[in-house]
Write an enzyme that holds these catalytic residues in place. Structure first.
Site, PDB file in Angstrom:
ATOM      1  N   ASP A   1      -1.670   2.815  93.542  1.00 41.49           N
ATOM      2  CA  ASP A   1      -0.739   3.530  92.664  1.00 41.49           C
ATOM      3  C   ASP A   1      -1.153   3.380  91.205  1.00 41.49           C
ATOM      4  O   ASP A   1      -1.090   4.335  90.425  1.00 41.49           O
ATOM      5  CB  ASP A   1       0.679   3.006  92.858  1.00 41.49           C
ATOM      6  CG  ASP A   1       1.216   3.293  94.254  1.00 41.49           C
ATOM      7  OD1 ASP A   1       0.753   4.276  94.867  1.00 41.49           O
ATOM      8  OD2 ASP A   1       2.076   2.535  94.729  1.00 41.49           O
TER       9      ASP A   1
ATOM     10  N   ASN B   1       6.147   3.760  91.296  1.00 42.80           N
ATOM     11  CA  ASN B   1       5.033   2.917  90.852  1.00 42.80           C
ATOM     12  C   ASN B   1       4.078   3.687  89.950  1.00 42.80           C
ATOM     13  O   ASN B   1       3.628   3.187  88.910  1.00 42.80           O
ATOM     14  CB  ASN B   1       4.246   2.397  92.060  1.00 42.80           C
ATOM     15  CG  ASN B   1       4.999   1.369  92.866  1.00 42.80           C
ATOM     16  OD1 ASN B   1       6.004   0.821  92.420  1.00 42.80           O
ATOM     17  ND2 ASN B   1       4.525   1.108  94.071  1.00 42.80           N
TER      18      ASN B   1
END
Length: 288
Positions: free
Chosen positions: A237, A41
């Site tokens: 993320d 991610n």
């Protein structure tokens, strides 16, 4: 260049009206299978913003691993340090309720097969970004050996020893992770304790309330924009990816965190754990 050391998972997202309580059965309203894992991610989200990114990770010798490598390459992530292991590719199961909140269960699979020896010749670039979905000793090795700015996103917040923080320049927990690591509900006291080990700063992400930066000399609240969240999966993320990008570009920490707040906020307005592309956010960043 940004080097990300971390995990790749195949995400199975189950949309629910609400989370079940123990012993209760609820029905799925929708199902989505996508790419995930904190390492992936963050690498992909940084690449979408225009960063030159290398991912150090492990996938399985299975169909999902092959699909993962192809996806990462399509997203312009350098996969020369993604190892293929004799294991199943990691997977995550994400429960998403009607308020955009999530509960996540992870089967680490091949991620847990990544070892320190896999990192040789791979720790290059200006910024290292790593997390804790892989073996702690691998993260410890990466932080110790990397010559550059070292960012640890301590998620999940399961540390055998806080000694690992002595090779961290910037620590980026969310509120829950911060309390778990510092063992304190008092953020000022907890930051004081952790900054005895962390070299430069702690950036605590606060969701819709932005973030707060703690250094040895001061604390600063960093605002964000208000949005209607539909899926908060991967927001942390995206924040970390954007923070690494702007720090690599020479922004100071407060500017980098403010931009990262905005980009993370934009990410929660759509489904999935990956961040927006630079073209989708550049005008908003210029307007602030």
């Amino acid at each position: 260049m940004i080097t990300v050391v971390g995990s790749y998972n195949t995400d199975t997202i189950l949309k629910l009206e609400r989370f079940p309580v123990p012993g209760e059965t609820v029905f799925v309203q929708g199902k989505l299978i996508s790419h995930g894992g904190k390492g992936s991610n963050q690498a992909v989200s940084a690449a979408r913003l225009g960063a030159n990114v290398s991912l150090v990770a492990a996938v399985g010798n299975d169909e999902r691993g092959t699909i993962a490598l192809k996806f990462l390459q399509q997203e312009k992530v350098d996969t020369s340090c993604v190892k293929v292991k004799e294991a199943q590719t990691g997977s995550a199961y994400i429960l998403l309720n009607g308020q955009g909140e999530t509960m996540i269960i992870v089967d680490r699979g091949a991620n847990y097969e990544l070892v320190a020896e896999d990192l040789y010749q791979c720790l290059r670039g200006d910024v290292l970004l790593t997390q804790l979905e892989i073996r702690e000793e691998v993260v410890r090795f990466a932080l110790k050996e990397f010559n550059g700015l070292r960012i640890l996103n301590p998620a999940p917040a399961e540390l055998r020893s806080l000694d690992i923080l002595e090779n961290v320049d910037i620590l980026t927990p969310n509120e829950i992770e911060f309390k778990e690591i510092s063992n304190s509900d008092d953020m000022l006291y907890g930051a004081e304790v952790l900054l005895k080990r962390v070299k430069k700063a702690i950036v605590v992400t606060l969701g819709e309330n932005g973030s707060v930066i703690f250094t040895k000399h001061k604390s600063v609240r960093i605002p964000t924009i208000k949005v209607r969240a539909v899926d908060t999966t991967g927001a942390g993320d995206v924040f970390n990816a954007a923070l690494a990008l702007f720090l690599e570009r020479g922004y100071d920490l407060e500017q980098a965190a403010e931009n990262a707040n905005i980009i993370a906020s934009i990410s929660v307005t759509s489904y999935g754990a990956l961040g927006p592309k630079w073209e989708e956010v550049k005008e908003l960043l210029q307007e602030k």
